[in-house]
Design an enzyme around this catalytic site. Structure first.
Site, PDB file in Angstrom:
ATOM      1  N   LYS A   1     -12.090  65.778  10.976  1.00 59.60           N
ATOM      2  CA  LYS A   1     -13.064  64.851  11.562  1.00 59.60           C
ATOM      3  C   LYS A   1     -12.530  63.425  11.569  1.00 59.60           C
ATOM      4  O   LYS A   1     -12.700  62.687  12.551  1.00 59.60           O
ATOM      5  CB  LYS A   1     -14.376  64.912  10.783  1.00 59.60           C
TER       6      LYS A   1
ATOM      7  N   LYS B   1     -18.109  52.928   9.853  1.00 57.00           N
ATOM      8  CA  LYS B   1     -18.156  53.570   8.532  1.00 57.00           C
ATOM      9  C   LYS B   1     -17.019  54.565   8.373  1.00 57.00           C
ATOM     10  O   LYS B   1     -16.314  54.587   7.361  1.00 57.00           O
ATOM     11  CB  LYS B   1     -19.517  54.247   8.364  1.00 57.00           C
TER      12      LYS B   1
END
Length: 292
Positions: free
Chosen positions: A176, A244
């Protein structure tokens, strides 16, 4: 049908729960913002889901515990830490499925803690945003033991279209973060292209049409190019979420002493974006950072 505890009912979590309910599963829900059940998540209750006051209560008797929260610390808190954590009441043999995007090292530590109580763990971060979650077409990257992957497949297939088992626990998160590196660096490149075109007085729409048909063409260009041309910065993917994840990768590569210069440059641009107050807007706002 399975009994599933679902923790985290944000814009991504709610559609996932809806698909699980539609498939006939029993859902036990927990949200850190109880008011969500009075508004956005109310239809889930009307469809038969139950609400619980703590993650531990939601996890009791559940076959699967699904988390979709924000940070590594958030996942650790709801699963492992304190008297109200999942680990306190989850049964041995249950499997946790984490759809959050968090640190691979932290993922392995959480999995090891749960394993001591006989609880399995699969890291299953997703890509595709709210649109794909709503359509049930998420892209999912899995890390975990093959036996656990086999057990969770009927659950995650309810809302994911493309599913790849990468490897051991933590490797789903690695994949990811690789996705985020390639994705956001691409967005920065598109923003720089549009900025260069504008500085030379070129028609942005025609520039976009020209380059999208060539080797620069990509799904990200097709998504972000029109937004930048029309200056539509309404969030499809909130920039704060990309930021983030990017800061997470930046911390990891610094610890590993890896030299990824493009990532470091784009991380700086994301910092400027956040400092400008555009975190709730689309990541196409990287164009505005260049203009500022």
């Amino acid at each position: 049908m399975s009994t599933i505890a679902f923790i985290g009912l944000g814009n991504m979590g709610r559609p996932m729960v809806a698909y699980l309910l539609k498939a006939g599963h029993q859902l036990r829900l927990y949200a850190r913002r109880p008011e969500v059940f009075q508004h956005e998540a109310k239809p889930l209750l009307e469809a038969g889901a139950q609400v619980f006051d703590t993650p531990a209560e939601a996890a009791k008797d559940a076959d699967f515990i699904i988390t979709n929260v924000m940070s590594t610390a958030d996942v650790a808190e709801v699963l492992c830490q304190g008297e109200h954590a999942v680990i306190q009441q989850a049964k041995a043999g249950a499997i946790c499925i984490d759809h959050s995007t968090i640190d691979p090292t932290g993922t392995r530590e959480i999995a090891a803690t749960l394993a001591k109580q006989g609880i399995g763990f699969v890291d299953a971060p997703v890509s595709g945003g709210v649109k794909a979650a709503t359509e049930g077409s998420l892209v999912m990257m899995l890390g975990g033991a093959a036996t656990d992957i086999e057990k969770v497949m009927p659950i995650i297939q309810c809302y994911a279209k493309t599913i790849t088992h990468i490897g051991d626990v933590g490797h789903g998160q690695v994949a990811k973060l690789c996705n985020q590196i390639a994705q956001v660096i691409n967005i920065q490149g598109i923003a720089e292209s549009m900025r260069f075109a504008a500085s030379n007085g070129a028609n942005l729409q025609k520039v976009f049409q020209a380059i999208s048909g060539g080797m620069a063409g990509s799904r990200m260009l097709d998504l972000m190019g029109p937004k930048m041309v029309s200056r539509d910065f309404k969030a499809g993917i909130e920039a704060r979420l990309h930021a983030k994840d990017f800061f997470l990768v930046k911390e990891a590569i610094n610890k590993a002493h890896l030299d990824l210069p493009a990532l470091q440059t784009v991380a700086l641009q994301l910092e400027k974006l956040m400092d400008s107050g555009w975190g709730m807007d689309d990541t196409s706002s990287l164009l505005r950072v260049l203009e500022a």
